[in-house]
Design a protein around this motif. Structure first.
Motif, short mmCIF file in Angstrom:
data_model
loop_
_atom_site.label_atom_id
_atom_site.label_comp_id
_atom_site.label_asym_id
_atom_site.label_seq_id
_atom_site.Cartn_x
_atom_site.Cartn_y
_atom_site.Cartn_z
N ARG B 22 4.07 -7.42 6.06
CA ARG B 22 5.14 -6.47 5.78
C ARG B 22 6.16 -7.06 4.81
O ARG B 22 6.64 -6.38 3.91
N GLY B 93 1.91 0.68 1.67
CA GLY B 93 1.05 1.29 2.69
C GLY B 93 0.59 2.67 2.25
O GLY B 93 1.05 3.19 1.24
N PRO B 94 -0.31 3.26 3.00
CA PRO B 94 -0.90 4.54 2.60
C PRO B 94 0.10 5.68 2.55
O PRO B 94 -0.05 6.61 1.76
N ALA B 95 1.14 5.62 3.38
CA ALA B 95 2.10 6.73 3.42
C ALA B 95 2.86 6.87 2.11
O ALA B 95 3.20 7.96 1.69
N ALA B 98 0.86 8.70 -0.40
CA ALA B 98 0.60 10.08 -0.01
C ALA B 98 1.85 10.95 -0.16
O ALA B 98 1.75 12.13 -0.45
N VAL B 128 6.75 2.48 3.61
CA VAL B 128 5.94 1.26 3.56
C VAL B 128 5.02 1.17 4.78
O VAL B 128 3.83 0.89 4.65
N ASP B 129 5.59 1.43 5.95
CA ASP B 129 4.79 1.29 7.18
C ASP B 129 4.07 2.57 7.58
O ASP B 129 3.19 2.53 8.43
N GLY B 130 4.44 3.67 7.00
CA GLY B 130 3.78 4.93 7.32
C GLY B 130 4.02 5.41 8.74
O GLY B 130 3.16 6.05 9.35
#
Lengths: 229, 164
Positions: B22, B93-95, B98, B128-130
């Protein structure tokens, strides 16, 4: 579970901190979601690579080397404390004369030089401050700052105020590097008789620039002047 | 009475990999991330009562790393490096990818140092953490609805800053 699994859920799963129900829900979702399977694999591999490089904290510390900025700073501050204890003529004993046993002070490390901080102290970007505290009985403690833009919690790193033992001019085990945002920075130390949640206090300070401390807390305030050369 | 260092070793094996991941993601520098993790664990070694009181250690470590990274981001040198960096999305991150356009995400991360503490934390947890609103609410000890308003404020901030 219709939403994708977040990293914090995967991290909790890795260390077995999920409840049984939650663990099953994560497992079921991952079984049917390619994206989450891929993320889970990436996180697991990343985790394994980290632990392979440094399997213990002892190894990790050794790999980081002894010449860290903060570990160099500590002996200097300790030396300054010894000087203080042996000769109170060299430095003012306290920043301000306030009634009560709860006090904070600080040292400034600029280059190789360590000096005791004074009221309305001028500090520069790159200076490292090390705070000290005094109290005649154990207290729950927190340290935070507010400059022209925002508030920040310096100590503890999160959660509730930390219970500290009684002490006189006890330095904390961390340093704070002065940033390049010029102007006044107010430092607030809370000495409380009971645990207090810090998040609401910091949020209010952030939003209003006013510290609203619970009645169980004694507040000590310092002002620094940050000057950018 | 202080607990033995062995507890910090256990905490390290469980949580240091995630802490490093992170910190690297937020700071976009392996060296800075290592320094954050190192300093955090040294601090925990000196103050084991800090984490001993927490049942949710993962949540505690998420908050601690977020806080340490935000402090570091407020350091002018780190900010300057981030502002000059072009590949801002490489480790998000993926979030993040998206929810925002690439240029918006990059600008948002660069703006973290200028945001109020709570808003910056929400930006990290959300982009970052979604994390979901519920997960963020749990960490911040507030309602999911309040998180929703913070995310809306964040999106307003993002759009405003990106178009200015």
């Amino acid at each position: 579970m219709t939403e994708h699994v977040s990293d914090i859920s995967f991290d909790r799963a890795f260390v077995e901190e999920l409840s049984d129900d939650e663990a099953q829900r994560v497992e079921r979702h991952v079984a049917q979601c390619a994206r989450c399977r891929e993320r889970q694999s990436y996180l697991a591999e990343d985790r394994a690579a980290f632990l392979k490089a440094a399997p213990s904290f002892q190894a990790y510390r050794a790999a980081r080397g002894p010449a860290k900025k903060r570990s160099l700073w500590w002996p200097l501050a300790a030396a300054a404390c010894v000087l203080l204890a042996s000769s109170q003529v060299l430095f003012p004993r306290a920043l301000t004369r306030i009634k009560g046993s709860e006090q904070i002070g600080f040292y400034i490390k600029r280059g190789a030089q360590v000096t005791r901080g004074l009221p309305d102290q001028v500090v520069k970007p790159g200076d490292v401050l090390r705070f000290t505290y005094s109290c005649s009985e154990p207290k729950y403690f927190a340290l935070m700052g507010r400059d022209a833009q925002s508030a920040v919690l310096f100590y503890p790193v999160a959660g509730q105020a930390t219970k500290l033992p009684k002490a006189a001019d006890e330095p904390f085990g961390f340093g704070i590097e002065v940033d390049a945002q010029p102007g006044a920075e107010h430092i607030y130390a809370l000495f409380c008789t009971e645990p207090v949640a810090l998040s609401p206090i910091v949020s209010t300070l952030d939003r209003t620039a006013k510290l609203e401390a619970p009645h169980s807390c004694v507040v000590r305030e310092l002002q620094l002047r940050k000057v950018v050369p | 009475m202080k607990r033995a260092g062995a507890d910090v070793e256990a905490l390290y094996r469980k949580h240091a990999p995630g802490a490093f991941r992170r910190a690297r993601c937020i700071l976009r520098s392996d060296a800075d991330a290592h320094e954050v993790v190192h300093d955090l664990y040294v601090w925990l070694l000196e103050r084991p009562e800090q984490y001993a009181e927490h049942a949710d250690l993962t949540g505690y470590m998420y908050k601690a790393v977020t806080h340490a990274c935000l402090n570091r981001l407020r350091n002018q040198r780190t900010r300057s490096r981030l502002l000059q960096e072009e590949s801002a999305l490489s480790r998000l991150g993926p979030a993040a990818t998206a929810s925002l356009q690439p240029e918006e995400s990059a600008a948002l991360l660069s703006e973290l140092a200028r945001m109020p503490d709570t808003l910056a934390s929400v930006a990290i947890y959300y982009y970052v953490d979604g994390m979901t609103h519920d997960e963020i609410a749990l960490l911040l000890d507030c309602s999911p609805r309040h998180v929703g308003s913070l995310v809306a404020r964040l999106q307003g901030w993002s759009l405003r800053e990106c178009t200015s």
